[in-house]
Design a protein around this motif. Structure first.
Motif, PDB file in Angstrom:
ATOM      1  N   ILE A  39      72.998  12.640 -18.720  1.00 38.85           N
ATOM      2  CA  ILE A  39      72.604  11.699 -17.662  1.00 38.85           C
ATOM      3  C   ILE A  39      71.867  10.519 -18.279  1.00 38.85           C
ATOM      4  CG2 ILE A  39      71.078  11.357 -15.665  1.00 38.85           C
ATOM      5  CD1 ILE A  39      71.523  14.301 -14.980  1.00 38.85           C
ATOM      6  N   GLN A  40      72.147   9.326 -17.790  1.00 34.05           N
ATOM      7  CA  GLN A  40      71.359   8.145 -18.143  1.00 34.05           C
ATOM      8  C   GLN A  40      71.442   7.129 -17.014  1.00 34.05           C
ATOM      9  OE1 GLN A  40      72.751   5.633 -21.368  1.00 34.05           O
ATOM     10  NE2 GLN A  40      70.681   4.927 -21.836  1.00 34.05           N
ATOM     11  N   ASP A  41      70.311   6.512 -16.694  1.00 39.41           N
ATOM     12  CA  ASP A  41      70.282   5.362 -15.801  1.00 39.41           C
ATOM     13  C   ASP A  41      70.076   4.139 -16.675  1.00 39.41           C
ATOM     14  OD1 ASP A  41      68.880   3.234 -14.118  1.00 39.41           O
ATOM     15  OD2 ASP A  41      69.428   4.686 -12.562  1.00 39.41           O
ATOM     16  N   GLU A  42      70.901   3.134 -16.511  1.00 39.32           N
ATOM     17  CA  GLU A  42      70.841   1.980 -17.420  1.00 39.32           C
ATOM     18  C   GLU A  42      69.613   1.113 -17.199  1.00 39.32           C
ATOM     19  OE1 GLU A  42      73.669  -1.124 -14.877  1.00 39.32           O
ATOM     20  OE2 GLU A  42      74.424  -0.210 -16.723  1.00 39.32           O
ATOM     21  N   ASN A  43      68.935   1.289 -16.052  1.00 39.04           N
ATOM     22  CA  ASN A  43      67.787   0.435 -15.760  1.00 39.04           C
ATOM     23  C   ASN A  43      66.436   1.096 -16.010  1.00 39.04           C
ATOM     24  OD1 ASN A  43      69.391  -1.778 -14.778  1.00 39.04           O
ATOM     25  ND2 ASN A  43      69.741  -0.595 -12.906  1.00 39.04           N
ATOM     26  N   VAL A  44      66.332   2.396 -15.749  1.00 39.81           N
ATOM     27  CA  VAL A  44      65.027   3.059 -15.822  1.00 39.81           C
ATOM     28  C   VAL A  44      65.125   4.390 -16.553  1.00 39.81           C
ATOM     29  CG1 VAL A  44      64.080   1.986 -13.743  1.00 39.81           C
ATOM     30  CG2 VAL A  44      65.375   4.119 -13.545  1.00 39.81           C
ATOM     31  N   ASP A  45      63.985   4.808 -17.103  1.00 41.87           N
ATOM     32  CA  ASP A  45      63.859   6.143 -17.686  1.00 41.87           C
ATOM     33  C   ASP A  45      63.706   7.177 -16.572  1.00 41.87           C
ATOM     34  OD1 ASP A  45      63.771   5.045 -20.280  1.00 41.87           O
ATOM     35  OD2 ASP A  45      61.592   4.796 -20.185  1.00 41.87           O
ATOM     36  N   PRO A  46      63.953   8.450 -16.851  1.00 42.60           N
ATOM     37  CA  PRO A  46      63.649   9.492 -15.869  1.00 42.60           C
ATOM     38  C   PRO A  46      62.164   9.459 -15.505  1.00 42.60           C
ATOM     39  CG  PRO A  46      65.001  10.384 -17.640  1.00 42.60           C
ATOM     40  CD  PRO A  46      64.573   9.010 -18.069  1.00 42.60           C
ATOM     41  N   SER A  47      61.867   9.644 -14.215  1.00 40.31           N
ATOM     42  CA  SER A  47      60.472   9.648 -13.776  1.00 40.31           C
ATOM     43  C   SER A  47      59.944  11.054 -13.548  1.00 40.31           C
ATOM     44  CB  SER A  47      60.318   8.834 -12.484  1.00 40.31           C
ATOM     45  OG  SER A  47      61.178   9.325 -11.474  1.00 40.31           O
ATOM     46  N   ASN A  48      60.842  11.997 -13.234  1.00 38.56           N
ATOM     47  CA  ASN A  48      60.459  13.396 -13.063  1.00 38.56           C
ATOM     48  C   ASN A  48      61.608  14.280 -13.491  1.00 38.56           C
ATOM     49  OD1 ASN A  48      57.790  14.069 -12.065  1.00 38.56           O
ATOM     50  ND2 ASN A  48      58.281  12.831 -10.270  1.00 38.56           N
ATOM     51  N   LEU A  49      61.264  15.437 -14.025  1.00 36.04           N
ATOM     52  CA  LEU A  49      62.263  16.411 -14.465  1.00 36.04           C
ATOM     53  C   LEU A  49      61.971  17.715 -13.745  1.00 36.04           C
ATOM     54  CD1 LEU A  49      61.853  15.519 -18.232  1.00 36.04           C
ATOM     55  CD2 LEU A  49      63.787  14.856 -16.799  1.00 36.04           C
ATOM     56  N   TRP A  50      62.994  18.282 -13.073  1.00 36.94           N
ATOM     57  CA  TRP A  50      62.776  19.457 -12.238  1.00 36.94           C
ATOM     58  C   TRP A  50      63.450  20.670 -12.863  1.00 36.94           C
ATOM     59  CZ3 TRP A  50      58.989  19.033  -9.077  1.00 36.94           C
ATOM     60  CH2 TRP A  50      58.616  17.760  -8.652  1.00 36.94           C
ATOM     61  N   ILE A  51      62.636  21.718 -13.062  1.00 37.98           N
ATOM     62  CA  ILE A  51      63.064  22.899 -13.812  1.00 37.98           C
ATOM     63  C   ILE A  51      62.988  24.133 -12.923  1.00 37.98           C
ATOM     64  CG2 ILE A  51      62.502  24.370 -15.795  1.00 37.98           C
ATOM     65  CD1 ILE A  51      61.429  21.806 -17.149  1.00 37.98           C
ATOM     66  N   ASN A  52      64.029  24.922 -12.944  1.00 40.43           N
ATOM     67  CA  ASN A  52      64.066  26.201 -12.254  1.00 40.43           C
ATOM     68  C   ASN A  52      63.048  27.137 -12.906  1.00 40.43           C
ATOM     69  OD1 ASN A  52      64.769  28.964 -11.650  1.00 40.43           O
ATOM     70  ND2 ASN A  52      66.785  28.253 -10.957  1.00 40.43           N
ATOM     71  N   LYS A  53      62.016  27.546 -12.142  1.00 39.69           N
ATOM     72  CA  LYS A  53      60.931  28.332 -12.717  1.00 39.69           C
ATOM     73  C   LYS A  53      61.395  29.694 -13.215  1.00 39.69           C
ATOM     74  CE  LYS A  53      57.658  25.328 -11.927  1.00 39.69           C
ATOM     75  NZ  LYS A  53      56.698  25.482 -10.833  1.00 39.69           N
ATOM     76  N   LYS A  54      62.471  30.238 -12.623  1.00 41.38           N
ATOM     77  CA  LYS A  54      62.948  31.559 -13.034  1.00 41.38           C
ATOM     78  C   LYS A  54      63.784  31.490 -14.312  1.00 41.38           C
ATOM     79  CE  LYS A  54      65.053  35.776 -11.205  1.00 41.38           C
ATOM     80  NZ  LYS A  54      63.836  36.577 -11.463  1.00 41.38           N
ATOM     81  N   SER A  55      64.768  30.571 -14.326  1.00 41.50           N
ATOM     82  CA  SER A  55      65.637  30.449 -15.509  1.00 41.50           C
ATOM     83  C   SER A  55      65.045  29.542 -16.571  1.00 41.50           C
ATOM     84  CB  SER A  55      67.002  29.905 -15.086  1.00 41.50           C
ATOM     85  OG  SER A  55      66.891  28.553 -14.637  1.00 41.50           O
TER      86      SER A  55
END
Length: 654
Positions: free
Chosen positions: A289-305
């Motif tokens: 994944i990449q957005d050409e204008n902005v960096d990722p602002s949040n990363l969401w992780i499955n707490k179990k896996s």
């Protein structure tokens, strides 16, 4: 409801402090801190918890999930209060003990971790300088005192005996900026007995653990402020540079779906950060994944896996990109977004079986509402609001904007427009953000801007060059340009809003805090006829002084940062410092500062005052002796808001 023995009194009649909105001034309404924060659910879902304020101090409340009946309220005696906390097992919580000191209204944390059961039993001082038990003639290990500042690294909620803690040792450079190495300990959540697991190979570390509670990655900054990442193999730390993946700012996020593969954020050629899947054996990489204008602002992780499932971007309005369409969390988040239209939605806590979730929904008009979602029943239940006394229906809209700067660069920002007023020829407040680097403005509820809008002002926020989140090159474009190109972007944004007809060119002021306070003065110096007034809050005004005073220069990485972003030319630093150029000012001034500010010490204000007095330029000021870099105390914040509104209305003839 039970109350613990170490706590002051018994809060048998505990209720959150009711806010009668009709009896409060506008400043009071918008200066009040949140009624509830940090809402969490226990690993198996029997309990809910949250931080609230009672008698002026943070208190942890615990409720039964089924009935929402409060069963306990945890409050420290004296000047101590509850800081951050985690559920480390189904019925046990570990929390930070922080202190309100007379010389500072910002709570001070000295690294102490306390533990207590949900019902108030089994109280224990787990980690810190005062945690020692006497060891005499017993083979059973005792908890011992340690001079270090501890943070919970991994609560290991499925392990009912241990948690992982990372600790900054005292008496080292760590206490002056985390430059030194940090230790990781495996700590017994009942006795506090600890065992050292590893030591970071680099300063400023951020650790990553796997499902088995093993510390597998660490990323940190070297002496030149460059991000370096290491992974742990057979007990040794291996530099990821050895993988030859030709990426910069390599930052592990989570484990992936195959052995020896991870998700990581990284850059190529100064672009915005991308999400990659990396094979740690072969060094192979796949851009996900990449957005050409902005960096990722949040990363969401499955707490179990412990696997990444979604990436959040803030290009104007927030949006989500989903890494794994099959992950149950992906389906859930999509359902929640559809169920709460117009809101940004975040899953902030969940049970280990991923059946019960605490969800926060917020937007530009709403500071935040908390919900409990039952995945099995597909049921969403409202729990509480952060600021129930503020009605989102009468708050102001925040609109993303973009414009082209004088040198052709596209600059983004936000414009807050008063509710119920024609968006034409409005008095305008320009509000530059702090930082300036690694920070940017976002589409969120901002209490100060909403207060201003409620009084009929439009508010402009500009993500000028140098702001974080728009790629490495955009940030570098602001280095050593604090007093020039950065300010030109702010000024060009102001002129754009005037040209679009939103603002009255004769009724404009600039108000900012920290670097924003610097910008308020510097922009008013560059364009003396554009701004009728300026308010500098906790600003830096003498750039050369930053190498001598304040907390940034106290660490090696801090000094390296200053050299990188400011340069070392005394002539250039003085040319970009308001404290040496007040003769160019025409704007009316209000200067606000905390006497205990360590980031921008009071000497910064004194240097500016010296030049103002030299050139006989009048100014008003407000000093809060026991505040730091920003006002923590609600009453102090309300006093500042009252002063700010009075000053703005007088100067803009409102």
């Amino acid at each position: 409801m039970k109350c613990t023995a170490v706590l002051v009194g018994c809060l048998l009649t505990f209720t959150p402090q009711f806010v009668n909105a009709t009896s409060l001034s506008h400043s009071d309404l918008f200066s009040r801190g949140a009624e509830y924060t940090d809402v969490k659910i226990s690993p198996e879902g029997e309990y809910l918890s949250a931080l609230t304020t009672h008698d002026g101090k943070k208190t942890l409340i615990i409720l039964e999930t089924e009935s929402l009946k409060m069963i306990n309220a945890l409050k420290f005696p004296g000047n101590a209060e509850v800081g951050n906390y985690e559920w480390v097992s189904e019925d046990r919580i570990v929390l930070q003990k922080v202190y309100l000191k007379g010389w500072s209204d910002v709570p001070q944390y000295y690294g102490e971790l306390m533990a207590i059961n949900a019902d108030g039993s089994r109280q224990k001082y787990l980690f810190g300088y005062n945690s020692g038990e006497q060891q005499t003639g017993s083979l059973i290990k005792k908890n011992t005192a340690i001079r270090a500042t501890a943070y919970i690294l991994d609560p290991l909620p499925e392990d009912d005996k241990y948690m992982l803690v990372n600790a900054i040792p005292w008496g080292s450079a760590a206490s002056l900026g985390n430059d030194s190495l940090q230790h990781v300990y495996r700590v017994n959540i009942k006795s506090g007995v600890r065992r050292k697991v590893t030591t970071s190979p680099i300063g400023n570390p951020r650790f990553l653990t796997n499902n088995e509670g093993e510390v597998k990655f660490v990323a940190g900054l070297n002496k030149k402020n460059k991000l370096q990442t290491f992974y742990r193999q057979d007990g040794d730390w291996v530099n990821t540079n050895d993988l030859n993946i030709n990426l910069t700012d390599f930052n592990p996020i989570s484990f992936a779906d195959k052995p020896n593969t991870i998700y990581a954020a990284a850059r190529e050629n100064n672009q915005t950060a991308s999400i990659y899947k990396i094979n740690l054996i072969s060094g192979g990489k796949e851009k996900i994944i990449q957005d050409e204008n902005v960096d990722p602002s949040n990363l969401w992780i499955n707490k179990k896996s412990k696997q990444l499932y979604a990436v959040e971007f803030d290009s104007g309005y927030p949006s989500y990109a989903f890494v794994d369409q099959k992950d149950g969390h992906t389906k859930l988040l999509k359902q929640l977004i559809a169920s709460l239209p117009g809101h940004q939605v975040q899953i902030i806590s969940e049970t280990t079986d991923a059946n019960l979730f605490v969800v926060k929904a917020f937007n530009d008009r709403n500071p935040g509402d908390y919900y409990l979602f039952d995945a099995e029943k597909v049921k969403l239940v409202y729990l509480a609001s952060e600021k129930s006394w503020l009605d989102p229906e009468i708050m102001a809209e925040v609109k993303p904007i973009s414009f082209t700067s004088r040198d052709g660069k596209v600059i983004s920002g936000y414009l807050t427009l008063p509710e119920g007023k024609e968006s034409k020829s409005l008095p305008l407040i320009v509000n530059p953000h702090g930082g300036p680097h690694y920070i940017r403005d976002r589409w969120v509820f901002d209490p100060q801007n909403q207060l201003l809008a409620s009084q009929g002002f439009a508010v402009l926020q500009v993500n000028f060059r140098g702001s974080g989140g728009y790629g490495e090159q955009f940030q570098k474009d602001g280095y050593q340009k604090w007093g020039t190109d950065v300010q030109y972007d702010i000024i060009d944004g102001t002129k754009y809003v005037i040209e679009q007809g939103f603002a009255d060119k004769d009724r404009i002021c600039i108000v900012g805090g920290s670097f924003g306070g610097y910008s308020a003065l510097q922009s008013a110096i560059i364009e003396p006829d554009l701004f009728k007034c300026a308010i500098g809050f906790a600003g830096v005004y003498d750039l050369e002084m930053m190498f001598e005073e304040g907390d940034i220069q106290q660490s090696r990485s801090g000094t390296a940062y200053l050299k990188q972003v400011l340069g070392e030319s005394s002539q250039q630093l003085k040319a970009m410092s308001p404290a040496f150029n007040t003769d160019k000012l025409k704007a009316s001034l209000l200067l606000v500062h905390g006497g205990n500010d360590e980031r921008a010490p009071i000497e910064q204000l004194e240097s500016l005052e010296k030049d103002l007095n030299k050139h006989k330029h009048p100014y008003e000021k407000l000093i809060m002796d026991d505040e730091g870099h920003g006002f923590y105390n609600d009453t102090h914040r309300a006093k500042y808001y009252d002063k700010m509104l009075s000053f703005l209305k007088e100067n803009l003839k409102l």
